[in-house]
Design an enzyme around this catalytic site. Structure first.
Site, PDB file in Angstrom:
ATOM      1  N   ASP A  24      18.771  -3.986  -8.667  1.00 47.38           N
ATOM      2  CA  ASP A  24      17.314  -3.814  -8.856  1.00 47.38           C
ATOM      3  C   ASP A  24      16.732  -2.795  -7.880  1.00 47.38           C
ATOM      4  OD1 ASP A  24      17.739  -5.837 -10.638  1.00 47.38           O
ATOM      5  OD2 ASP A  24      16.369  -7.269  -9.752  1.00 47.38           O
ATOM      6  N   ARG A  42      13.428  12.487  -5.384  1.00 50.65           N
ATOM      7  CA  ARG A  42      14.781  12.218  -4.883  1.00 50.65           C
ATOM      8  C   ARG A  42      15.661  11.566  -5.948  1.00 50.65           C
ATOM      9  NH1 ARG A  42      11.618   8.073  -2.585  1.00 50.65           N
ATOM     10  NH2 ARG A  42      12.493   5.955  -2.675  1.00 50.65           N
ATOM     11  N   THR A  70       0.617  -5.847   2.713  1.00 52.44           N
ATOM     12  CA  THR A  70       1.853  -5.832   3.518  1.00 52.44           C
ATOM     13  C   THR A  70       1.948  -4.565   4.362  1.00 52.44           C
ATOM     14  OG1 THR A  70       3.141  -4.871   1.707  1.00 52.44           O
ATOM     15  CG2 THR A  70       3.099  -7.264   1.850  1.00 52.44           C
ATOM     16  N   GLU A  71       2.535  -4.720   5.545  1.00 55.12           N
ATOM     17  CA  GLU A  71       2.662  -3.597   6.476  1.00 55.12           C
ATOM     18  C   GLU A  71       4.119  -3.203   6.707  1.00 55.12           C
ATOM     19  OE1 GLU A  71       0.651  -5.053   9.916  1.00 55.12           O
ATOM     20  OE2 GLU A  71      -1.285  -5.194   8.883  1.00 55.12           O
ATOM     21  N   PRO A 110       0.808  -1.226   0.000  1.00 58.14           N
ATOM     22  CA  PRO A 110       0.000   0.000   0.000  1.00 58.14           C
ATOM     23  C   PRO A 110       0.841   1.278   0.000  1.00 58.14           C
ATOM     24  CG  PRO A 110       0.070  -0.943   2.198  1.00 58.14           C
ATOM     25  CD  PRO A 110       0.887  -1.848   1.326  1.00 58.14           C
ATOM     26  N   ALA A 165       8.545  -3.984   5.253  1.00 64.02           N
ATOM     27  CA  ALA A 165       9.454  -4.549   4.253  1.00 64.02           C
ATOM     28  C   ALA A 165       9.723  -6.020   4.558  1.00 64.02           C
ATOM     29  CB  ALA A 165      10.768  -3.770   4.247  1.00 64.02           C
ATOM     30  N   ASP A 211       8.865  -2.340  -8.503  1.00 68.36           N
ATOM     31  CA  ASP A 211       9.942  -3.313  -8.678  1.00 68.36           C
ATOM     32  C   ASP A 211      10.410  -3.894  -7.351  1.00 68.36           C
ATOM     33  OD1 ASP A 211      10.008  -3.080 -11.477  1.00 68.36           O
ATOM     34  OD2 ASP A 211      11.235  -1.273 -11.369  1.00 68.36           O
ATOM     35  N   GLY A 212      10.335  -3.104  -6.276  1.00 77.84           N
ATOM     36  CA  GLY A 212      10.747  -3.579  -4.952  1.00 77.84           C
ATOM     37  C   GLY A 212       9.843  -4.698  -4.457  1.00 77.84           C
TER      38      GLY A 212
END
Length: 416
Positions: A381, A189, A49-50, A18, A52, A76-77
């Site tokens: 990546d 960034r 997911t909450e 999210p 990493a 991609d992550g």
């Protein structure tokens, strides 16, 4: 029509990030993807997911045999997390040690679907040809399948990460390392860090050694991009299998006999691309003729040059001109490579000593480096790898996606 399709999925595990990109993942899935899955009678189990690595850890722990595929909604992550979880789970079940640099990895049986909701979505763009949630959902619904190479990155017999798109040292490594400190800036960034890195113009001295991919039928400058039903990928995989059979019956240590090539020097950037790495900003990518499933990657070396020349090189990624047509750029199609920084620490001795024995004479002719910055980081990546010394090997068609490759434009086909 769907009833006639035999390889389409019926039950899927869906991971939604999210937070990725503009934070639209959940909304994109609910509005654009879920209705299509419902129409196609696909049942889903959804995990939002909450934190990493939650998806990666879940794939290690869950019983995934009941699913026909895994879908990741994000950038991609998020895809990388699912990839690492699925490959790791598959190797653990097969009793394969991932930390062994020469381990033969077992291909993953479950397919991965990517619903793009990130900032770049390079993997989706390079495998489907568009960053569009509905298009990707339809590829999943009809059960398309596309096999893709994966590179393993090791340091001193420890697996650091897997890579499917870009492994970059120097320019791209410095950008990602700098941008990590500026997450508060949002997506801008990357532009900021890119400009800062370009202006700082650091170069790095080291030794690149590689094994050319002699089994491949293409070359990095042949102008033949990877497309749906790709002949180059199919033919190259066949020839690689023949090569491996010969190695089994003949020499156990075939790689030691093969011709390693060595390049020493001062580099602004070292890039290894498993795919074209195309995105909206660079429609042809970093290596336009790189192939998704040919068991090789393109190794691009950009030697030290002026800022003006490096800018010319970078600008070529946005147009139709050949970005390899410079005296300071070299490109090779390879199946394995090693890099050792000239300033590598003594504790990195293992690779260094082997490198010295094998390549000592060639490198001793080069004058010492006068640059102030000793080491860069690797951009794998989009994730930072801090060890400059790495050993990279490609694993042919290790994973499968719900995709069919980029299809030719019908207008172009009618002219041909």
């Amino acid at each position: 029509m769907l009833e006639k399709l035999t390889s389409r999925p019926k039950h899927l595990l869906v991971f939604i990030n999210p937070f990725g990109g503009k934070g639209q993942g959940k909304r994109i899935y609910e509005r654009k993807v879920a209705p299509l899955f419902t129409l196609a009678s696909i049942t889903t189990e959804i995990i939002v997911t909450e934190r990493a690595n939650q998806a990666k850890e879940a794939l290690y722990e869950m019983n995934i045999d009941k699913y026909d595929g895994i879908v990741c909604v994000g950038g991609d992550g998020m895809f990388s997390e699912v990839l690492h979880g699925l490959i790791g789970r598959t190797q653990r079940s097969a009793g394969v040690d991932q930390n062994h640099p020469r381990a033969t990895l077992v291909p993953c049986t479950l397919r991965i679907g990517i619903i793009p909701a990130g900032s770049t979505d390079c993997v989706c763009y390079s495998t489907v040809g568009a960053n569009d949630a509905e298009t990707s959902a339809l590829h999943i619904v009809v059960g398309d399948s596309l096999s893709m190479d994966v590179s393993s990155v090791h340091h001193n017999s420890t697996l650091l990460r897997y890579s499917v798109s870009l492994l970059g040292y120097g320019f791209y490594g410095d950008i990602i390392k700098d941008s990590e400190k500026k997450r508060w800036m949002g997506l801008v960034r990357y532009d900021f860090s890119g400009l800062k890195t370009f202006l700082s113009h650091h170069y790095y001295e080291g030794t690149v050694s590689f094994l050319p991919a002699q089994h491949t039928v293409g070359s990095p400058r042949d102008g033949k991009p990877c497309r749906a039903g790709c002949f180059v990928c199919r033919q190259s995989k066949q020839q690689l299998e023949e090569e491996q059979k010969k190695a089994l019956y003949g020499l156990d240590n075939a790689e030691e006999v093969e011709e390693w090539q060595v390049v020493c020097g001062k580099f602004l950037a070292i890039n290894a691309t498993n795919m074209s790495c195309a995105c909206r900003r660079s429609p042809r990518g970093l290596s336009p003729a790189a192939h998704l499933g040919d068991g090789s990657f393109d190794l691009i070396l950009i030697r030290k040059c002026s800022r003006f020349n490096f800018l010319r090189f970078l600008l070529r990624h946005t147009n139709q001109w050949d970005q390899f047509d410079f005296t300071f750029v070299e490109v090779y199609r390879v199946k394995r490579f090693q890099f050792t920084s000239k300033h590598v620490e003594d504790e990195d001795g293992d690779l260094k000593e082997r490198g010295k024995k094998r390549f000592g004479q060639i490198c001793s002719d080069h004058p010492p480096c006068c640059c102030t910055v000793s080491n860069s980081s690797w951009n794998c990546d989009g994730e930072v790898l801090h060890s400059p010394t790495i050993d990279v090997r490609v694993h042919c068609q290790l994973v499968r996606l719900f995709a069919r490759g980029i299809e030719e434009n019908p207008k172009q086909e009618s002219h041909s």
